[in-house]
Design a protein around this motif. Structure first.
Motif, PDB file in Angstrom:
ATOM      1  N   TRP A  46       0.917  -1.296   0.025  1.00 49.25           N
ATOM      2  CA  TRP A  46      -0.013   0.267  -0.096  1.00 49.25           C
ATOM      3  C   TRP A  46       0.729   1.257   0.016  1.00 49.25           C
ATOM      4  O   TRP A  46       2.120   1.353   0.048  1.00 49.25           O
ATOM      5  CB  TRP A  46      -0.914   0.107   1.300  1.00 49.25           C
ATOM      6  CG  TRP A  46      -0.227  -0.065   2.608  1.00 49.25           C
ATOM      7  CD1 TRP A  46       0.034  -1.186   3.241  1.00 49.25           C
ATOM      8  CD2 TRP A  46       0.199   0.799   3.444  1.00 49.25           C
ATOM      9  NE1 TRP A  46       0.550  -0.978   4.439  1.00 49.25           N
ATOM     10  CE2 TRP A  46       0.634   0.217   4.570  1.00 49.25           C
ATOM     11  CE3 TRP A  46       0.175   2.154   3.282  1.00 49.25           C
ATOM     12  CZ2 TRP A  46       1.365   1.021   5.745  1.00 49.25           C
ATOM     13  CZ3 TRP A  46       0.880   2.986   4.216  1.00 49.25           C
ATOM     14  CH2 TRP A  46       1.424   2.307   5.554  1.00 49.25           C
ATOM     15  N   ALA A  47       0.151   2.352  -0.315  1.00 49.55           N
ATOM     16  CA  ALA A  47       0.843   3.775  -0.361  1.00 49.55           C
ATOM     17  C   ALA A  47       0.060   4.782   0.214  1.00 49.55           C
ATOM     18  O   ALA A  47      -1.155   4.526   0.023  1.00 49.55           O
ATOM     19  CB  ALA A  47       1.381   4.173  -1.802  1.00 49.55           C
ATOM     20  N   VAL A  48       0.608   5.668   0.554  1.00 48.09           N
ATOM     21  CA  VAL A  48      -0.127   6.842   1.510  1.00 48.09           C
ATOM     22  C   VAL A  48      -0.487   8.048   0.355  1.00 48.09           C
ATOM     23  O   VAL A  48       0.534   8.266  -0.101  1.00 48.09           O
ATOM     24  CB  VAL A  48       0.573   7.372   2.656  1.00 48.09           C
ATOM     25  CG1 VAL A  48      -0.297   8.408   3.358  1.00 48.09           C
ATOM     26  CG2 VAL A  48       0.659   6.133   3.705  1.00 48.09           C
ATOM     27  N   ARG A  84      -5.286   5.244   1.936  1.00 40.97           N
ATOM     28  CA  ARG A  84      -4.373   4.507   1.553  1.00 40.97           C
ATOM     29  C   ARG A  84      -4.796   3.749   0.158  1.00 40.97           C
ATOM     30  O   ARG A  84      -5.900   3.243   0.311  1.00 40.97           O
ATOM     31  CB  ARG A  84      -3.876   3.374   2.627  1.00 40.97           C
ATOM     32  CG  ARG A  84      -2.997   3.948   3.928  1.00 40.97           C
ATOM     33  CD  ARG A  84      -2.764   3.032   5.013  1.00 40.97           C
ATOM     34  NE  ARG A  84      -2.018   3.578   6.047  1.00 40.97           N
ATOM     35  CZ  ARG A  84      -1.527   2.888   7.183  1.00 40.97           C
ATOM     36  NH1 ARG A  84      -1.789   1.449   7.094  1.00 40.97           N
ATOM     37  NH2 ARG A  84      -1.058   3.507   7.955  1.00 40.97           N
ATOM     38  N   LEU A  85      -3.894   3.820  -0.667  1.00 37.93           N
ATOM     39  CA  LEU A  85      -4.144   2.927  -2.058  1.00 37.93           C
ATOM     40  C   LEU A  85      -3.728   1.605  -1.827  1.00 37.93           C
ATOM     41  O   LEU A  85      -2.240   1.400  -1.266  1.00 37.93           O
ATOM     42  CB  LEU A  85      -3.950   3.643  -3.255  1.00 37.93           C
ATOM     43  CG  LEU A  85      -4.556   5.015  -3.332  1.00 37.93           C
ATOM     44  CD1 LEU A  85      -3.806   5.571  -4.618  1.00 37.93           C
ATOM     45  CD2 LEU A  85      -5.938   4.878  -3.551  1.00 37.93           C
ATOM     46  N   THR A  86      -4.171   0.557  -1.815  1.00 39.45           N
ATOM     47  CA  THR A  86      -3.674  -1.128  -1.433  1.00 39.45           C
ATOM     48  C   THR A  86      -3.932  -2.033  -2.586  1.00 39.45           C
ATOM     49  O   THR A  86      -4.994  -1.696  -3.200  1.00 39.45           O
ATOM     50  CB  THR A  86      -4.797  -1.354  -0.180  1.00 39.45           C
ATOM     51  OG1 THR A  86      -4.587  -0.587   0.861  1.00 39.45           O
ATOM     52  CG2 THR A  86      -3.946  -2.579   0.253  1.00 39.45           C
ATOM     53  N   LEU A  87      -2.962  -2.740  -2.765  1.00 37.94           N
ATOM     54  CA  LEU A  87      -2.983  -3.500  -3.775  1.00 37.94           C
ATOM     55  C   LEU A  87      -2.594  -5.128  -3.203  1.00 37.94           C
ATOM     56  O   LEU A  87      -1.371  -5.259  -2.712  1.00 37.94           O
ATOM     57  CB  LEU A  87      -1.972  -3.497  -5.058  1.00 37.94           C
ATOM     58  CG  LEU A  87      -1.972  -4.296  -6.019  1.00 37.94           C
ATOM     59  CD1 LEU A  87      -3.147  -4.499  -6.798  1.00 37.94           C
ATOM     60  CD2 LEU A  87      -0.770  -3.659  -7.094  1.00 37.94           C
ATOM     61  N   VAL A  88      -3.436  -5.958  -3.319  1.00 38.85           N
ATOM     62  CA  VAL A  88      -3.164  -7.275  -2.570  1.00 38.85           C
ATOM     63  C   VAL A  88      -3.686  -8.376  -3.542  1.00 38.85           C
ATOM     64  O   VAL A  88      -4.529  -8.439  -4.607  1.00 38.85           O
ATOM     65  CB  VAL A  88      -4.025  -7.499  -1.408  1.00 38.85           C
ATOM     66  CG1 VAL A  88      -3.653  -6.457  -0.241  1.00 38.85           C
ATOM     67  CG2 VAL A  88      -5.495  -7.588  -1.782  1.00 38.85           C
ATOM     68  N   ASP A 115      -4.824 -15.857 -10.074  1.00 40.51           N
ATOM     69  CA  ASP A 115      -4.863 -14.731 -10.753  1.00 40.51           C
ATOM     70  C   ASP A 115      -5.833 -13.815 -10.494  1.00 40.51           C
ATOM     71  O   ASP A 115      -6.392 -13.302 -11.389  1.00 40.51           O
ATOM     72  CB  ASP A 115      -4.856 -15.103 -12.340  1.00 40.51           C
ATOM     73  CG  ASP A 115      -3.844 -16.219 -12.588  1.00 40.51           C
ATOM     74  OD1 ASP A 115      -2.666 -15.942 -12.189  1.00 40.51           O
ATOM     75  OD2 ASP A 115      -4.216 -17.001 -13.486  1.00 40.51           O
ATOM     76  N   ALA A 116      -5.863 -13.537  -9.138  1.00 45.76           N
ATOM     77  CA  ALA A 116      -7.203 -12.570  -8.772  1.00 45.76           C
ATOM     78  C   ALA A 116      -6.339 -11.611  -7.730  1.00 45.76           C
ATOM     79  O   ALA A 116      -5.599 -12.263  -6.712  1.00 45.76           O
ATOM     80  CB  ALA A 116      -8.108 -13.466  -7.995  1.00 45.76           C
ATOM     81  N   TYR A 117      -6.821 -10.454  -7.994  1.00 51.95           N
ATOM     82  CA  TYR A 117      -6.001  -9.220  -7.359  1.00 51.95           C
ATOM     83  C   TYR A 117      -7.182  -8.082  -6.924  1.00 51.95           C
ATOM     84  O   TYR A 117      -8.128  -8.001  -7.479  1.00 51.95           O
ATOM     85  CB  TYR A 117      -4.960  -8.573  -8.114  1.00 51.95           C
ATOM     86  CG  TYR A 117      -3.759  -9.433  -8.799  1.00 51.95           C
ATOM     87  CD1 TYR A 117      -2.646  -9.724  -7.776  1.00 51.95           C
ATOM     88  CD2 TYR A 117      -4.006 -10.446  -9.453  1.00 51.95           C
ATOM     89  CE1 TYR A 117      -1.812 -10.590  -8.097  1.00 51.95           C
ATOM     90  CE2 TYR A 117      -3.091 -11.317 -10.210  1.00 51.95           C
ATOM     91  CZ  TYR A 117      -2.089 -11.052  -9.295  1.00 51.95           C
ATOM     92  OH  TYR A 117      -1.038 -12.136  -9.733  1.00 51.95           O
ATOM     93  N   GLU A 118      -6.889  -7.669  -5.748  1.00 50.43           N
ATOM     94  CA  GLU A 118      -7.802  -6.445  -5.382  1.00 50.43           C
ATOM     95  C   GLU A 118      -6.995  -5.044  -5.220  1.00 50.43           C
ATOM     96  O   GLU A 118      -6.052  -5.049  -4.765  1.00 50.43           O
ATOM     97  CB  GLU A 118      -8.383  -6.710  -3.943  1.00 50.43           C
ATOM     98  CG  GLU A 118      -9.092  -5.798  -3.604  1.00 50.43           C
ATOM     99  CD  GLU A 118     -10.000  -6.108  -2.037  1.00 50.43           C
ATOM    100  OE1 GLU A 118     -11.015  -6.915  -2.002  1.00 50.43           O
ATOM    101  OE2 GLU A 118      -9.476  -5.579  -1.151  1.00 50.43           O
TER     102      GLU A 118
END
Length: 278
Positions: free
Chosen positions: A137-139, A156-160, A167-170
Motif C-alpha cells: 500500500w501507499a499513502v 491508503r491505496l492498497t494492492l493485494v 490470478d485474482a487481485y484487489e
C-alpha cells in the motif's frame, strides 16, 4: 449558532459524541454529532459510531474503512469509475517515493530505473502486483491548510493478491484511523470549522463556500465513523450552504458515487482558490 456569534455570545455545550460531558465551546465534533445521531436513527441496524469511542484496542490498531474498487474479476459498480485515477495516482506515488509498504507496515524498496519503468508501464492490478512482488500500500498525502508545510496522511491505496483465487487481485482504498492521525485531523477540522463559522458571521459567501468545501474535504479524508461518514459529510456540507442562503441545487456529477472524488474539482471552480493537493 451564527446568530449567537453575531451577538457576541459564546455557544457552549456539554455534548458532542466524545464521551466527555464537560462544558466546552461548540465545535466541529458537536456539529457533526448532530448529523451522526440522525444517521444512527435512520438506519438502526448500522453500527454508526465514532471510531475513537470503540474499544481502545480497536482504536489503537487503526480501525478503518475498506472500499474495494476492483476485486478479483469484479469491477465494483459503485467505485470502479475511480479505478483509472486511483491506479495512476498509486503508480505516481510509488515512482516518486521509491517504495511501498507491506502488510506489516515495513517499506518495500522499489528502486532502480527498470523497476520504476515497469511500474509506469503497468496497466492492470495484476501487472503492477507482479512488479512489486508482495501485497502493498501507499499513502496519499494531503496538505494542511492551517499549518504551512505540514503534510497529513489522507487515505491508503492498497494492492493485494487474493488468496485461494488464481490470478485474482484487489485494488482498494483503505483508511485506518489511529490516535495520532485523529489528533492531526482534530486540529485541522477545528481550524476549518472556525473559519467557516467566521465567514458565516461576516456574510462572506465566497469564503463560506471555500471554507465549507475544505472542511468537507478533510472530513472525507479523515473517515472518523465506523459507518456513515460519507452521508454525514454530505448532509453537513449541504447544511452549511443552506445556512449561508445559497442552497446547492446541482446534482453530484455523473460517475462520481462519492463526494470526495469531486471535492477537488469543486474547490478549484472557486475564483482564486487552490485546492489541497492529493
Amino acid at each position: 449558532m451564527v446568530a449567537e456569534r453575531k451577538a457576541g455570545r459564546k455557544v457552549l455545550t456539554s455534548t458532542g459524541g466524545s464521551g466527555d460531558d464537560a462544558q466546552h465551546a461548540f465545535g466541529w465534533r458537536d456539529a457533526m454529532d448532530l448529523v451522526v445521531k440522525w444517521r444512527q436513527l435512520s438506519e438502526p441496524n448500522d453500527q454508526v459510531v465514532w471510531v475513537d469511542l470503540l474499544t481502545r484496542k480497536e482504536f489503537e490498531a487503526g480501525f478503518g474503512s475498506h472500499t474495494p474498487i476492483y476485486s478479483g474479476q469484479t469491477k465494483c459498480v459503485r467505485y470502479y469509475m475511480n479505478f483509472e485515477r486511483g491506479f495512476s495516482l498509486f503508480k505516481d506515488i510509488l515512482i516518486k517515493e521509491g517504495h511501498s509498504f507491506d502488510a506489516s507496515n515495513n517499506p518495500v524498496p522499489l528502486g532502480g530505473d527498470q523497476k520504476r519503468a515497469d511500474i509506469a508501464a503497468a496497466k492492470t492490478a495484476e501487472e503492477l502486483w507482479q512488479v512489486i512482488g508482495v501485497d502493498s500500500w501507499a499513502v496519499v498525502h494531503i496538505e494542511s491548510c492551517s499549518r504551512a508545510g505540514h503534510s497529513m496522511e489522507g487515505t491508503r491505496l492498497t494492492l493485494v493478491k487474493l488468496r485461494n483465487q488464481p490470478d485474482a487481485y484487489e485494488f482498494s482504498i483503505r483508511t485506518p484511523v489511529t490516535p495520532p492521525r485523529w489528533q492531526d485531523y482534530d486540529q485541522e477540522l477545528s481550524v476549518m470549522w472556525e473559519a467557516t463559522m467566521a465567514a458565516l458571521v461576516d456574510g462572506d459567501l465566497p469564503l463560506v463556500a471555500q471554507s465549507a468545501l475544505r472542511y468537507a474535504y478533510y472530513w472525507y479524508n479523515f473517515m472518523p465513523l465506523a459507518r456513515g461518514t460519507a452521508v454525514v459529510g454530505y448532509i453537513t456540507l449541504l447544511g452549511l450552504f443552506m445556512a449561508a442562503g445559497m442552497p446547492v441545487t446541482a446534482s453530484i456529477p455523473k460517475n462520481y458515487q462519492d463526494v470526495l472524488s469531486s471535492m477537488r474539482h469543486r474547490l478549484e471552480a472557486l475564483n482564486g482558490l487552490t485546492a489541497p493537493r492529493i
